[in-house]
Enzyme design. Structure first.
Site, short mmCIF file in Angstrom:
data_model
loop_
_atom_site.label_atom_id
_atom_site.label_comp_id
_atom_site.label_asym_id
_atom_site.label_seq_id
_atom_site.Cartn_x
_atom_site.Cartn_y
_atom_site.Cartn_z
N ILE A 203 -89.46 -93.60 -82.33
CA ILE A 203 -90.93 -93.68 -82.22
C ILE A 203 -91.59 -94.03 -83.56
O ILE A 203 -92.38 -94.95 -83.64
CB ILE A 203 -91.53 -92.36 -81.66
CG1 ILE A 203 -90.80 -91.94 -80.38
CG2 ILE A 203 -93.03 -92.49 -81.44
CD1 ILE A 203 -91.01 -92.83 -79.18
N CYS B 263 -99.92 -93.18 -92.66
CA CYS B 263 -99.83 -91.74 -92.83
C CYS B 263 -98.41 -91.40 -93.25
O CYS B 263 -97.60 -92.30 -93.48
CB CYS B 263 -100.19 -91.00 -91.55
SG CYS B 263 -98.95 -91.17 -90.28
N ARG C 90 -99.41 -96.58 -89.14
CA ARG C 90 -99.77 -96.12 -87.80
C ARG C 90 -100.76 -97.10 -87.22
O ARG C 90 -101.97 -96.87 -87.24
CB ARG C 90 -100.34 -94.71 -87.89
CG ARG C 90 -99.93 -93.86 -86.72
CD ARG C 90 -99.79 -92.45 -87.11
NE ARG C 90 -99.66 -91.60 -85.93
CZ ARG C 90 -99.52 -90.30 -86.00
NH1 ARG C 90 -99.49 -89.71 -87.17
NH2 ARG C 90 -99.40 -89.59 -84.90
N ILE D 225 -103.18 -99.47 -84.89
CA ILE D 225 -104.04 -99.19 -83.73
C ILE D 225 -104.34 -100.48 -82.98
O ILE D 225 -105.34 -100.59 -82.29
CB ILE D 225 -105.35 -98.46 -84.14
CG1 ILE D 225 -106.10 -99.24 -85.22
CG2 ILE D 225 -105.08 -97.05 -84.58
CD1 ILE D 225 -107.54 -98.77 -85.39
N ARG E 296 -101.82 -77.90 -90.41
CA ARG E 296 -102.48 -78.86 -89.51
C ARG E 296 -102.10 -78.59 -88.06
O ARG E 296 -102.87 -78.91 -87.15
CB ARG E 296 -102.05 -80.29 -89.86
CG ARG E 296 -102.77 -80.90 -91.04
CD ARG E 296 -102.40 -82.37 -91.15
NE ARG E 296 -102.37 -82.97 -89.85
CZ ARG E 296 -101.42 -83.79 -89.40
NH1 ARG E 296 -100.44 -84.15 -90.17
NH2 ARG E 296 -101.48 -84.27 -88.18
N LYS F 104 -102.16 -78.66 -79.84
CA LYS F 104 -102.94 -79.46 -80.80
C LYS F 104 -103.22 -80.85 -80.25
O LYS F 104 -104.34 -81.36 -80.31
CB LYS F 104 -102.18 -79.57 -82.12
CG LYS F 104 -102.79 -80.56 -83.09
CD LYS F 104 -101.98 -80.70 -84.36
CE LYS F 104 -100.90 -81.75 -84.30
NZ LYS F 104 -101.35 -83.16 -84.41
N ASN F 105 -102.19 -81.48 -79.69
CA ASN F 105 -102.36 -82.87 -79.25
C ASN F 105 -103.18 -83.01 -77.97
O ASN F 105 -103.49 -84.11 -77.55
CB ASN F 105 -100.99 -83.55 -79.10
CG ASN F 105 -100.34 -83.80 -80.45
OD1 ASN F 105 -100.97 -83.61 -81.49
ND2 ASN F 105 -99.07 -84.20 -80.44
N ASP G 73 -91.70 -85.28 -82.09
CA ASP G 73 -92.22 -84.14 -82.85
C ASP G 73 -91.23 -82.98 -82.92
O ASP G 73 -91.40 -82.08 -83.74
CB ASP G 73 -93.54 -83.65 -82.22
CG ASP G 73 -94.68 -84.61 -82.51
OD1 ASP G 73 -94.45 -85.65 -83.13
OD2 ASP G 73 -95.83 -84.31 -82.10
C1 UD1 Z 1 -99.26 -88.93 -80.72
C2 UD1 Z 1 -99.20 -87.53 -81.26
C3 UD1 Z 1 -98.04 -87.37 -82.22
C4 UD1 Z 1 -96.75 -87.81 -81.56
C5 UD1 Z 1 -96.90 -89.23 -80.97
C6 UD1 Z 1 -95.69 -89.67 -80.18
C7 UD1 Z 1 -101.50 -86.81 -81.24
C8 UD1 Z 1 -102.70 -86.40 -82.03
N1 UD1 Z 1 -100.45 -87.22 -81.93
O1 UD1 Z 1 -99.51 -89.80 -81.83
O2 UD1 Z 1 -97.93 -85.98 -82.59
O3 UD1 Z 1 -95.73 -87.82 -82.53
O4 UD1 Z 1 -98.03 -89.26 -80.09
O5 UD1 Z 1 -95.41 -88.77 -79.16
O6 UD1 Z 1 -101.49 -86.73 -80.02
N2 UD1 Z 1 -98.21 -97.96 -81.89
C9 UD1 Z 1 -98.47 -99.30 -82.13
N3 UD1 Z 1 -99.76 -99.75 -81.93
C10 UD1 Z 1 -100.76 -98.93 -81.51
C11 UD1 Z 1 -100.48 -97.57 -81.26
C12 UD1 Z 1 -99.19 -97.11 -81.46
O7 UD1 Z 1 -97.59 -100.06 -82.53
O8 UD1 Z 1 -101.90 -99.40 -81.38
C13 UD1 Z 1 -96.83 -97.45 -82.10
C14 UD1 Z 1 -96.76 -96.41 -83.21
O9 UD1 Z 1 -96.61 -97.00 -84.47
C15 UD1 Z 1 -95.55 -95.62 -82.82
C16 UD1 Z 1 -95.59 -95.65 -81.28
O10 UD1 Z 1 -96.45 -96.71 -80.95
O11 UD1 Z 1 -94.40 -96.28 -83.25
C17 UD1 Z 1 -96.09 -94.38 -80.64
O12 UD1 Z 1 -97.37 -94.08 -81.12
P1 UD1 Z 1 -98.45 -93.27 -80.26
O13 UD1 Z 1 -97.84 -92.87 -78.96
O14 UD1 Z 1 -99.69 -94.07 -80.24
O15 UD1 Z 1 -98.65 -91.97 -81.14
P2 UD1 Z 1 -100.00 -91.30 -81.57
O16 UD1 Z 1 -100.96 -91.33 -80.46
O17 UD1 Z 1 -100.41 -91.83 -82.91
#
Ligand code: UD1
Length: 418
Positions: A328, A116, A121, A123, A398, A22-23, A306
């Site tokens: 995480i 979520c 979450r 960005i 999902r 999925k990811n 995960d």
């Molecule tokens: C992806 C995966 C999710 C998995 C996660 C960690 C997909 C669709 N989802 O989510 O299943 O659990 O990686 O392996 O691929 N963070 C910030 N600022 C940002 C971005 C992230 O602070 O701009 C923090 C997040 O809050 C979190 C950490 O970084 O604590 C990791 O997030 P990230 O690696 O970005 O996860 P996703 O890409 O959302």
């Protein structure tokens, strides 16, 4: 509302196939818009999140068809650069479309993915990187409007190796003149898979799986391509945890064992016997599981966040105490309260969860709190004595294709009730 009904306490036997990740498939579907041509994606799992990504592609004007596990995207007719709020809300990771829409159209508009079920979450890393690459971004009223001012490749150091930020940068950097180097990039196998796809459409990307990823931008990308998505390591790990918890012996086929070595290592420590082949893993559960040394979720190649909840469901039945640390996502223990309804002994304190193994779990009415939390409830239900009924299973849909079929194939007594 659908539910899963499980009559637990039956050991699992037989083989199950891991689907496409999925990811991986979500960023790859987003990436199809960069080329402005046809992409044929094989081993594409039939999941709710995939349907959401397809709905976004169609809204943008792409032609998309789905036949079995093959999705064909023709992004030539794409004529929009916005994603409406209802489509953004369907899937939290829809922000992954920001980089590709900017790369293709030079502008993009979408709403914030927002919080979520795993907590906020943010960005911020995605947006800071895009700004550094020459994108102007306005954040107002929950909406992001972005346009290219002076796109230019550069070095971007991530303060933490965010998967989504790494992907968004890779995708946008294909349109930036010069070279972009992502320092402290995420090293997940899904990043490597995205690199393979991008190379397939003619982009210059290298380094995925390592500390730095380099993207050489503004190369003419007009190539039709075919791509096969890698196996889902989290789905594979979930089935192994289910067998560890419920007992029996199963083989997970069509997978890539090196992608989840951190999970199989802990399962071995818990007393399971594992046979690891090139594309399969066979697991035999012991009579009683043993607790394992501290489980700390980490970026890849560390233990994946995960897989934390499915392993925890199994460790609820182990002899001894297992300590989990969730590094995480801050709100990733919501399944603990549901496991406790089944008789689990868990103490949560901030990022720590102390799981004291109990003799048995009892079938109960529980809910899927989120995608992987829901998968953990299925693991617990398969191992529990009596009937478990799991509600809110749209979370599970999902990320797991027809989960009841996969487990029924392994001899479980499980059905979906509409
Ligand atoms: C992806 C995966 C999710 C998995 C996660 C960690 C997909 C669709 N989802 O989510 O299943 O659990 O990686 O392996 O691929 N963070 C910030 N600022 C940002 C971005 C992230 O602070 O701009 C923090 C997040 O809050 C979190 C950490 O970084 O604590 C990791 O997030 P990230 O690696 O970005 O996860 P996703 O890409 O959302």
């Amino acid at each position: 509302m659908s539910r899963l009904i499980i009559e637990g306490g039956r050991p699992l036997e037989g083989s199950v196939r891991a689907g496409g990740a999925k990811n991986s498939v979500l960023p790859i579907l987003a990436a199809t818009i960069i080329s402005g041509s046809e992409s044929i994606i094989h081993n594409c799992p039939d999941l709710r999140d995939v349907h959401s990504a397809i709905a976004i592609l169609r809204h943008l004007g792409c032609r998309v068809s789905q036949e079995g596990h093959t999705v064909t995207v023709d992004s030539a007719p794409m004529d929009r650069w916005d994603i409406p709020d209802h489509l953004m809300r369907e899937m939290r990771s829809s922000v992954i479309f920001l980089g590709p829409i900017l790369a293709r159209c030079g502008k993009a508009r979408m709403t914030f993915p927002g919080g979520c079920e795993l907590g906020p979450r943010p960005i911020d890393l995605h947006l800071a990187a895009l700004r550094k690459l020459g994108v102007a971004i306005q954040e107002e009223g929950g909406q992001i409007t972005a346009w290219c001012e002076k796109p230019q490749g550069c070095d971007i150091t991530l303060s933490l190796p965010s998967v989504g930020a790494t992907e968004n940068i890779m995708l946008f950097a294909t349109a930036c003149p010069g070279v972009t180097c992502i320092v402290n990039a995420a090293r997940e196998p899904e990043i490597w898979d995205l690199q393979q796809f991008l190379q397939g459409i003619g982009a210059s990307v290298s380094g995925a799986g390592h500390h730095d990823v380099r993207i050489g931008g503004q190369i003419a990308l007009k190539k039709n391509t075919q791509h096969r998505v890698i196996a889902d390591r989290i789905e594979s790990a979930t089935y192994l945890c289910a067998c560890a918890a419920a007992g029996g012996k199963i083989t997970v086929e069509d997978t890539e064992p090196s992608y989840f070595a951190s999970v199989t290592q802990l399962l071995e420590e818990s007393g399971c016997a594992l046979q690891v082949g090139a594309d399969r893993v066979t697991i035999q559960a012991p009579k009683r599981l043993r607790s394992v040394g501290p489980v700390r979720t980490m970026p890849y190649p560390g233990f994946p966040t995960d897989a934390q909840s499915p392993l925890m469901a199994a460790m609820c039945l182990a002899q001894g105490t297992t300590v989990f640390t969730e590094n995480i996502f801050e709100n990733r223990y919501r399944h603990c309260a549901e496991l406790m309804r089944m008789g689990a002994d868990i103490q949560v304190e901030g990022r720590l969860a102390l799981v004291r193994g109990v003799d048995h779990l009892t079938g109960s009415a529980v809910k899927a709190t989120d995608l992987r939390g829901g998968a953990a409830m299925v693991v617990a239900g398969l191992a529990a004595q009596g009937e478990t009924s799991i509600s809110e299973i749209d979370h599970i849909d999902r990320g797991y294709e027809k989960i009841e079929k996969a487990y029924a194939q392994l001899g479980a007594c499980i059905r979906r009730e509409e």
